[in-house]
Design a protein around this motif. Sequence first.
Motif, mmCIF file in Angstrom:
data_model
loop_
_atom_site.group_PDB
_atom_site.id
_atom_site.type_symbol
_atom_site.label_atom_id
_atom_site.label_comp_id
_atom_site.label_asym_id
_atom_site.label_seq_id
_atom_site.Cartn_x
_atom_site.Cartn_y
_atom_site.Cartn_z
ATOM 1 N N PHE A 28 7.955 -69.554 -18.049
ATOM 2 C CA PHE A 28 8.194 -68.722 -16.872
ATOM 3 C C PHE A 28 9.094 -69.473 -15.898
ATOM 4 N N GLN A 29 10.120 -68.796 -15.410
ATOM 5 C CA GLN A 29 11.095 -69.417 -14.524
ATOM 6 C C GLN A 29 10.762 -69.220 -13.046
ATOM 7 N N SER A 30 9.880 -68.280 -12.759
ATOM 8 C CA SER A 30 9.469 -68.024 -11.389
ATOM 9 C C SER A 30 8.065 -67.431 -11.398
ATOM 10 N N VAL A 31 7.346 -67.619 -10.283
ATOM 11 C CA VAL A 31 5.979 -67.120 -10.165
ATOM 12 C C VAL A 31 5.826 -66.389 -8.830
ATOM 13 N N PHE A 32 5.192 -65.233 -8.875
ATOM 14 C CA PHE A 32 4.860 -64.497 -7.649
ATOM 15 C C PHE A 32 3.347 -64.463 -7.512
ATOM 16 N N ILE A 33 2.837 -64.959 -6.391
ATOM 17 C CA ILE A 33 1.390 -65.022 -6.145
ATOM 18 C C ILE A 33 0.968 -63.825 -5.309
ATOM 19 N N ALA A 34 0.095 -63.000 -5.875
ATOM 20 C CA ALA A 34 -0.414 -61.813 -5.174
ATOM 21 C C ALA A 34 -1.879 -61.615 -5.540
#
Length: 474
Positions: free
Chosen positions: A248-254
Amino acid sequence: MSKAEFKYENQGNGELQDLIKQAFTCLACGKCSGGCPMVYLFPEDYNPHRVLEKLVENPEEALASKEIWFCASCYKCNKKCPQGIELPEVFLKLRRIALKQNGIENLREVIDDLHGRIPFYNLFFRVCYHPEKIPLRKDELNSLFEKNTSEYKLKQIPATREKVAIIGSGPSGLFTACELRRKGYRVTVFESREKAGGMFHLSIPEFRLDSEIVDHDIDLIKGLGIDIKTNVRIGKDILFNALFDDGFQSVFIASGAHCCMQLHIEGENLPQVMTSLEFLEANKKGTIKAMKDKFVVIGGGNTAMEVATSAVKYGAKEVSVLYRRTKDEIPADINELREVENEGVKVQYLVMPLRFIGEEKLMGIECIKMELGHPDLSGRRRPVPIKASNFIIDADMAVVAIGEKPDLGYLPDEIMLTKEGAIAINPLSMETSMKGVFAGGDVIWGSSSVAEAIMAAGRAVDGINKYLTERRKA
């Protein structure tokens, strides 16, 4: 008196005349539009300030306009308005008049607009638009979602871009997943619970949102090529940093705010004393078989009001809300407070619980009366106990609803937190202090509305796309 006021006074339309008078007090400062989630989503179609102008100048034009249907009742405008105009209530009343006068066609067009911008538009409308208050008949409501002329097109877009991980499948996580997928990214959503949907599945009462509708819309989202993995806890089943090792190149925390704050007083562990989310989730699942007669809610926010309303709807005979400050300080939106009062809930101000009374089951709550002292760090006057003012109220069930905070123990030290325990972000890009990691929704604000969560998600999508585009070019 304006021409519009004179016209509608003489036609006997007192409610519309009152709305025109409220609109006439507008200072045209534009604060209602700044930060409005629906203005962010539909900048060409909606501006609350413009609706008030139309209402003063030409009420017929305002009633015939689609704009009165866009407000999602997040009440951010009301909190910013220097005149205290309750715009969501103004729009709600305008909708009632417009529905009688012009029918449902304008609303059909707005539903179509929502469908083109929000993938779970069915859920969004039912939660944010309160169709039961307009009111819409069930057949009218269902007909709005049977056919739409626009489509949220994703299937034909090949997933050729980088892999992005999303932690949490509530409104913010799902919107980010769909928007990134629409841009061609390969998206995987990790959800710690058995079912995806976040607050849609966990805390919104069944009388407001049917679980079958949630399941249906989640299936549609999965069908767009988004991989949703449930029963996966980041930090336990998969370490946070391992996401990057997995490509994974980016992570979004929600991941939301699911840790309920406690009172830390005697008797809080009695089985009839629950946290707000425990109660709402149990209600949603139908595991509470019988509502107790004397039901007490402790807290003054929107969640506390949701609990109180649910208790009434599901059969509690006597519902009370205890709040330690006055009505002027209560954090709940005006409409939420008005709704519980209309339902017959007794709101007791300047009261604080000291202990829950009972051995095996709850019998009552010992409380103390409060008075307001000097302001605390929040700017509100601090509640101070009045000596020797203790009293006991009867209670069969109690729910502690004094706030929720995110559980962020799974995050690496590189991600900075605020002093309130939320994730610190760049408000323009939603990027955290860790490169390539973004956040939105309740993990940055605490409790927020669905519309606000989607606005944060939209900004995060722009931030993630810019980050990955620049990384690709480097």
